[in-house]
Scaffold this active site. Structure first.
Site, PDB file in Angstrom:
ATOM      1  N   ASP A  41       0.823  -1.215   0.000  1.00 21.89           N
ATOM      2  CA  ASP A  41       0.000   0.000   0.000  1.00 21.89           C
ATOM      3  C   ASP A  41       0.856   1.264   0.000  1.00 21.89           C
ATOM      4  O   ASP A  41       2.044   1.226   0.356  1.00 21.89           O
ATOM      5  CB  ASP A  41      -0.884   0.026   1.243  1.00 21.89           C
ATOM      6  CG  ASP A  41      -2.120  -0.839   1.112  1.00 21.89           C
ATOM      7  OD1 ASP A  41      -2.427  -1.256  -0.015  1.00 21.89           O
ATOM      8  OD2 ASP A  41      -2.770  -1.099   2.144  1.00 21.89           O
ATOM      9  N   LYS A  63      -3.254   2.851  -2.221  1.00 20.94           N
ATOM     10  CA  LYS A  63      -4.488   3.623  -2.325  1.00 20.94           C
ATOM     11  C   LYS A  63      -4.493   4.660  -1.203  1.00 20.94           C
ATOM     12  O   LYS A  63      -4.257   4.349  -0.049  1.00 20.94           O
ATOM     13  CB  LYS A  63      -5.713   2.732  -2.183  1.00 20.94           C
ATOM     14  CG  LYS A  63      -5.827   1.702  -3.283  1.00 20.94           C
ATOM     15  CD  LYS A  63      -7.185   1.048  -3.288  1.00 20.94           C
ATOM     16  CE  LYS A  63      -7.436   0.272  -2.022  1.00 20.94           C
ATOM     17  NZ  LYS A  63      -8.755  -0.396  -2.029  1.00 20.94           N
ATOM     18  N   MET A 177      -8.767   8.254   8.896  1.00 19.77           N
ATOM     19  CA  MET A 177      -8.947   9.044   7.665  1.00 19.77           C
ATOM     20  C   MET A 177      -9.973  10.161   7.895  1.00 19.77           C
ATOM     21  O   MET A 177     -10.859  10.392   7.069  1.00 19.77           O
ATOM     22  CB  MET A 177      -9.358   8.133   6.504  1.00 19.77           C
ATOM     23  CG  MET A 177      -8.272   7.127   6.129  1.00 19.77           C
ATOM     24  SD  MET A 177      -8.817   5.828   4.999  1.00 19.77           S
ATOM     25  CE  MET A 177      -9.619   4.688   6.164  1.00 19.77           C
TER      26      MET A 177
END
Length: 262
Positions: A41, A63, A177
Site C-alpha cells: 500500500d 491507495k 482518515m
C-alpha cells in the site's frame, strides 16, 4: 527457515503496522523475507519496504483518498494471478489488515480461486497513537468502550454515522482518515450531546520520526486539522480518556545520588 505455513501458491495478508519498522511483528518480518512477490500500500513507508529482499518482486497497489493507483478489483486479480503462478504472495497493508484494510474482498477473491490465504495482524494506528501520547484508550471511570470508525467515503457520499452512539460519554472514539471531515465530525458530535470541551488528539505520521500529536478540544477540531498537510495521514482520537495524559517519567537518578524534592 521452515516454510510450512507459507507454501508456494499461497497468500498472506500482512499488517505493516503504523510505520515504524520496529513495530512489525516477528512473523510479519519472516513472511516478508520469504515472499516471492510483495504487493504493498501507499502508506507502507520506505523503511519497511527496505526490508523486502532485493530479489523479491514488488508491486505498488497503493491507495489513498483521492489518489487510487489501482482499484480493488484489479488488486484482487493481481494477487490471485501471482498465487496461481506458484508464487508466495505477501499483501502488505498499513496498520492491521482487518481494520479498514479491505481484507474481506481479497480473502474472498483468493478463496474463490482455491488459493490458501491467511492473515498476519499488525499494530493499528489507534494503539500506536495512544502509546506515543502516553494515554489509555480505555480508562476506568471515563471510558468503557473504544469505537473505531472511518470517515473515508466515496466522492459525493454524505458522512452518515450513528452520531448519538458515537457521542456516548463513556466511550473513546478513534476516527481513521478523518482529517477532511473533522469540522463536520465535531459539529455532529456536539449536536448529538458530546460536550464542546471534550479532549481530542490528532495523531499525524504515527510512530515515524515526523510524528506530530496535536491536543485540543472538540470544538476546535476543524481549526486544528488545518495545521496538517493535505496528504499527511492523520487519526483523530476523541473522548475524556484522551485528556488524562500521563507525563513521561523522569529518568531515575544514578545509584548513590539523591534526587532533589520539588
Amino acid at each position: 527457515m521452515p516454510m510450512d505455513d507459507f507454501p508456494t501458491g499461497s497468500v498472506w495478508l500482512v499488517g505493516a503496522g503504523p510505520g515504524d519498522p520496529d513495530l512489525l511483528t516477528r512473523k510479519a518480518e519472516r513472511l516478508i523475507a520469504a515472499a516471492d512477490i510483495v504487493f504493498y500500500d501507499a502508506l507502507v513507508g520506505p523503511e519497511i519496504l527496505a526490508m523486502i529482499p532485493a530479489h523479491t518482486e514488488r508491486g505498488s497497489v497503493g491507495k489513498r483518498s483521492g489518489r487510487h493507483s489501482k482499484d480493488q478489483g484489479t488488486i484482487d486479480s493481481l494477487i490471485v494471478a501471482a498465487a496461481l503462478s506458484g508464487q508466495r504472495v505477501v499483501r502488505l497493508k498499513g496498520g492491521d489488515p482487518s481494520i479498514f484494510g479491505r481484507s474481506t474482498e481479497e480473502i474472498d477473491a483468493c478463496r474463490a480461486a482455491g488459493i490458501p490465504v491467511r492473515i498476519c495482524p499488525g499494530i493499528t494506528a489507534a494503539s500506536a497513537a495512544a502509546a506515543s501520547g502516553m494515554i489509555s484508550l480505555t480508562l476506568r471511570g471515563l471510558s468503557r468502550r473504544l469505537t473505531l470508525v472511518t470517515a473515508h467515503l466515496r466522492e459525493g457520499e454524505p458522512l452518515s454515522l450513528d452520531w448519538s452512539a458515537l457521542a456516548a460519554p463513556d466511550a473513546t472514539l478513534a476516527v481513521y482518515m478523518g482529517r477532511a471531515a473533522a469540522p463536520e465530525i465535531a459539529r455532529q458530535l456536539i449536536a448529538a450531546g458530546m460536550p464542546a470541551d471534550t479532549p481530542v488528539m490528532i495523531a499525524v505520521h504515527v510512530s515515524l520520526p515526523t510524528e506530530r500529536l496535536i491536543a485540543g478540544r472538540l470544538d476546535a477540531l476543524g481549526f486544528l486539522t488545518r495545521t496538517i498537510g493535505d496528504r499527511d495521514p492523520a487519526l483523530l482520537l476523541i473522548g475524556e480518556a484522551i485528556g488524562a495524559r500521563r507525563p513521561v517519567a523522569a529518568p531515575a537518578p544514578p545509584v548513590g545520588t539523591t534526587a532533589a524534592c520539588p
